[in-house]
Design a protein around this motif. Structure first.
Motif, PDB file in Angstrom:
ATOM      1  N   ARG A  43      21.794  -0.402   6.277  1.00 17.12           N
ATOM      2  CA  ARG A  43      20.775  -0.153   7.294  1.00 17.12           C
ATOM      3  C   ARG A  43      21.406   0.132   8.645  1.00 17.12           C
ATOM      4  NH1 ARG A  43      16.053  -4.538   7.509  1.00 17.12           N
ATOM      5  NH2 ARG A  43      15.287  -4.323   5.416  1.00 17.12           N
ATOM      6  N   LYS A  44      20.813   1.056   9.320  1.00 17.38           N
ATOM      7  CA  LYS A  44      21.221   1.307  10.685  1.00 17.38           C
ATOM      8  C   LYS A  44      20.371   0.430  11.591  1.00 17.38           C
ATOM      9  CE  LYS A  44      22.507   5.986   9.610  1.00 17.38           C
ATOM     10  NZ  LYS A  44      22.129   7.365   9.657  1.00 17.38           N
ATOM     11  N   GLU A  45      20.902   0.055  12.724  1.00 13.00           N
ATOM     12  CA  GLU A  45      20.192  -0.841  13.620  1.00 13.00           C
ATOM     13  C   GLU A  45      18.941  -0.163  14.171  1.00 13.00           C
ATOM     14  OE1 GLU A  45      21.059  -3.447  17.621  1.00 13.00           O
ATOM     15  OE2 GLU A  45      22.711  -2.579  16.506  1.00 13.00           O
ATOM     16  N   GLY A  46      17.824  -0.867  14.100  1.00  9.14           N
ATOM     17  CA  GLY A  46      16.576  -0.356  14.632  1.00  9.14           C
ATOM     18  C   GLY A  46      15.730   0.395  13.618  1.00  9.14           C
ATOM     19  N   THR A  47      16.179   0.494  12.368  1.00 14.11           N
ATOM     20  CA  THR A  47      15.382   1.187  11.364  1.00 14.11           C
ATOM     21  C   THR A  47      14.609   0.176  10.527  1.00 14.11           C
ATOM     22  OG1 THR A  47      17.157   1.165   9.743  1.00 14.11           O
ATOM     23  CG2 THR A  47      17.026   3.076  11.185  1.00 14.11           C
ATOM     24  N   ILE A  48      13.519   0.635   9.951  1.00 11.33           N
ATOM     25  CA  ILE A  48      12.695  -0.210   9.100  1.00 11.33           C
ATOM     26  C   ILE A  48      12.623   0.439   7.731  1.00 11.33           C
ATOM     27  CG2 ILE A  48      10.401  -1.150   8.727  1.00 11.33           C
ATOM     28  CD1 ILE A  48      10.030  -1.098  11.759  1.00 11.33           C
ATOM     29  N   ASP A  49      12.929  -0.334   6.709  1.00 14.37           N
ATOM     30  CA  ASP A  49      12.847   0.149   5.339  1.00 14.37           C
ATOM     31  C   ASP A  49      11.740  -0.606   4.625  1.00 14.37           C
ATOM     32  OD1 ASP A  49      14.995   1.817   5.751  1.00 14.37           O
ATOM     33  OD2 ASP A  49      16.459   0.350   5.035  1.00 14.37           O
ATOM     34  N   VAL A  50      10.873   0.118   3.949  1.00  9.93           N
ATOM     35  CA  VAL A  50       9.789  -0.495   3.200  1.00  9.93           C
ATOM     36  C   VAL A  50      10.174  -0.462   1.727  1.00  9.93           C
ATOM     37  CG1 VAL A  50       7.345  -0.367   2.601  1.00  9.93           C
ATOM     38  CG2 VAL A  50       8.109   0.254   4.901  1.00  9.93           C
ATOM     39  N   ASP A  51      10.353  -1.646   1.142  1.00  9.52           N
ATOM     40  CA  ASP A  51      10.757  -1.719  -0.250  1.00  9.52           C
ATOM     41  C   ASP A  51       9.567  -1.687  -1.196  1.00  9.52           C
ATOM     42  OD1 ASP A  51      13.404  -1.873   0.457  1.00  9.52           O
ATOM     43  OD2 ASP A  51      13.405  -4.049   0.538  1.00  9.52           O
ATOM     44  N   TYR A  52       8.407  -2.195  -0.759  1.00  9.43           N
ATOM     45  CA  TYR A  52       7.252  -2.273  -1.649  1.00  9.43           C
ATOM     46  C   TYR A  52       6.012  -1.835  -0.904  1.00  9.43           C
ATOM     47  CZ  TYR A  52       3.504  -4.194  -4.492  1.00  9.43           C
ATOM     48  OH  TYR A  52       2.382  -4.348  -5.227  1.00  9.43           O
ATOM     49  N   VAL A  53       5.294  -0.915  -1.468  1.00  7.40           N
ATOM     50  CA  VAL A  53       4.021  -0.474  -0.914  1.00  7.40           C
ATOM     51  C   VAL A  53       2.968  -0.804  -1.968  1.00  7.40           C
ATOM     52  CG1 VAL A  53       2.670   1.481  -0.106  1.00  7.40           C
ATOM     53  CG2 VAL A  53       5.112   1.383   0.367  1.00  7.40           C
ATOM     54  N   PRO A  54       1.997  -1.668  -1.635  1.00  2.00           N
ATOM     55  CA  PRO A  54       1.006  -2.040  -2.640  1.00  2.00           C
ATOM     56  C   PRO A  54       0.141  -0.840  -3.013  1.00  2.00           C
ATOM     57  CG  PRO A  54       0.415  -2.957  -0.514  1.00  2.00           C
ATOM     58  CD  PRO A  54       1.775  -2.350  -0.362  1.00  2.00           C
ATOM     59  N   PRO A  55      -0.309  -0.787  -4.251  1.00  2.00           N
ATOM     60  CA  PRO A  55      -1.135   0.346  -4.666  1.00  2.00           C
ATOM     61  C   PRO A  55      -2.498   0.306  -3.990  1.00  2.00           C
ATOM     62  CG  PRO A  55      -1.015  -1.282  -6.402  1.00  2.00           C
ATOM     63  CD  PRO A  55      -0.060  -1.722  -5.330  1.00  2.00           C
ATOM     64  N   LYS A  56      -3.059   1.477  -3.747  1.00  3.71           N
ATOM     65  CA  LYS A  56      -4.370   1.573  -3.109  1.00  3.71           C
ATOM     66  C   LYS A  56      -5.430   1.220  -4.142  1.00  3.71           C
ATOM     67  CE  LYS A  56      -3.414   3.952   0.814  1.00  3.71           C
ATOM     68  NZ  LYS A  56      -3.941   3.886   2.102  1.00  3.71           N
ATOM     69  N   SER A  57      -6.314   0.292  -3.761  1.00  4.47           N
ATOM     70  CA  SER A  57      -7.395  -0.067  -4.672  1.00  4.47           C
ATOM     71  C   SER A  57      -8.703   0.471  -4.102  1.00  4.47           C
ATOM     72  CB  SER A  57      -7.464  -1.585  -4.841  1.00  4.47           C
ATOM     73  OG  SER A  57      -7.748  -2.188  -3.599  1.00  4.47           O
ATOM     74  N   LYS A  58      -9.548   0.957  -4.954  1.00  3.11           N
ATOM     75  CA  LYS A  58     -10.841   1.498  -4.541  1.00  3.11           C
ATOM     76  C   LYS A  58     -11.874   0.376  -4.638  1.00  3.11           C
ATOM     77  CE  LYS A  58      -9.767   5.959  -4.383  1.00  3.11           C
ATOM     78  NZ  LYS A  58     -10.160   7.002  -3.543  1.00  3.11           N
ATOM     79  N   SER A  59     -12.027  -0.369  -3.598  1.00  2.00           N
ATOM     80  CA  SER A  59     -13.042  -1.417  -3.595  1.00  2.00           C
ATOM     81  C   SER A  59     -14.100  -1.078  -2.547  1.00  2.00           C
ATOM     82  CB  SER A  59     -12.411  -2.778  -3.300  1.00  2.00           C
ATOM     83  OG  SER A  59     -11.900  -2.789  -1.996  1.00  2.00           O
ATOM     84  N   LYS A  60     -15.193  -1.809  -2.568  1.00  2.00           N
ATOM     85  CA  LYS A  60     -16.289  -1.521  -1.643  1.00  2.00           C
ATOM     86  C   LYS A  60     -15.889  -1.799  -0.198  1.00  2.00           C
ATOM     87  CE  LYS A  60     -19.960  -2.240  -4.950  1.00  2.00           C
ATOM     88  NZ  LYS A  60     -21.168  -2.968  -5.281  1.00  2.00           N
ATOM     89  N   SER A  61     -15.031  -2.787  -0.015  1.00  2.00           N
ATOM     90  CA  SER A  61     -14.634  -3.099   1.363  1.00  2.00           C
ATOM     91  C   SER A  61     -13.822  -1.959   1.977  1.00  2.00           C
ATOM     92  CB  SER A  61     -13.841  -4.402   1.415  1.00  2.00           C
ATOM     93  OG  SER A  61     -12.626  -4.255   0.702  1.00  2.00           O
ATOM     94  N   ASP A  62     -13.062  -1.239   1.154  1.00  2.00           N
ATOM     95  CA  ASP A  62     -12.317  -0.094   1.668  1.00  2.00           C
ATOM     96  C   ASP A  62     -13.253   1.062   2.012  1.00  2.00           C
ATOM     97  OD1 ASP A  62      -9.951  -1.404   1.444  1.00  2.00           O
ATOM     98  OD2 ASP A  62      -9.371  -0.513  -0.481  1.00  2.00           O
ATOM     99  N   GLN A  63     -14.309   1.222   1.254  1.00  2.00           N
ATOM    100  CA  GLN A  63     -15.228   2.330   1.496  1.00  2.00           C
ATOM    101  C   GLN A  63     -16.089   2.093   2.726  1.00  2.00           C
ATOM    102  OE1 GLN A  63     -17.314   2.631  -2.185  1.00  2.00           O
ATOM    103  NE2 GLN A  63     -15.565   3.498  -3.286  1.00  2.00           N
TER     104      GLN A  63
END
Length: 83
Positions: free
Chosen positions: A50-70
């Motif tokens: 890693r370089k200083e000041g960078t952000i790495d995202v290792d896990y992105v949760p899957p998008k769920s289609k729920s009523k609260s999202d809509q």
């Protein structure tokens, strides 16, 4: 008897040094191969560091289609109070 002595001498002075030379060459090539693999892994690890000041995202949760999202968030019922 003389053939046996000649065979033993040939074995001692020819076969054993030849085997020693071949084994030494084999060990040296294996050491060089492992060192080059280690160098390659070290370069890969350095490039992934890693370089200083960078952000790495290792896990992105899957998008769920729920009523609260809509709806767009939590719904809070309210009443307007007229003054």
């Amino acid at each position: 008897m003389l053939k046996l002595i000649a065979l033993i001498l040939v074995f001692i002075y020819v076969v054993i040094p030849l085997l020693r030379f071949l084994m030494k060459a084999f060990v040296i090539t294996q050491v060089h191969k492992k060192m080059s693999e280690q160098d390659i892994r070290a370069k890969q690890a350095a490039s992934k560091a890693r370089k200083e000041g960078t952000i790495d995202v290792d896990y992105v949760p899957p998008k769920s289609k729920s009523k609260s999202d809509q709806v767009g968030g939590d719904y809070v019922p309210y009443e307007e109070i007229k003054d």
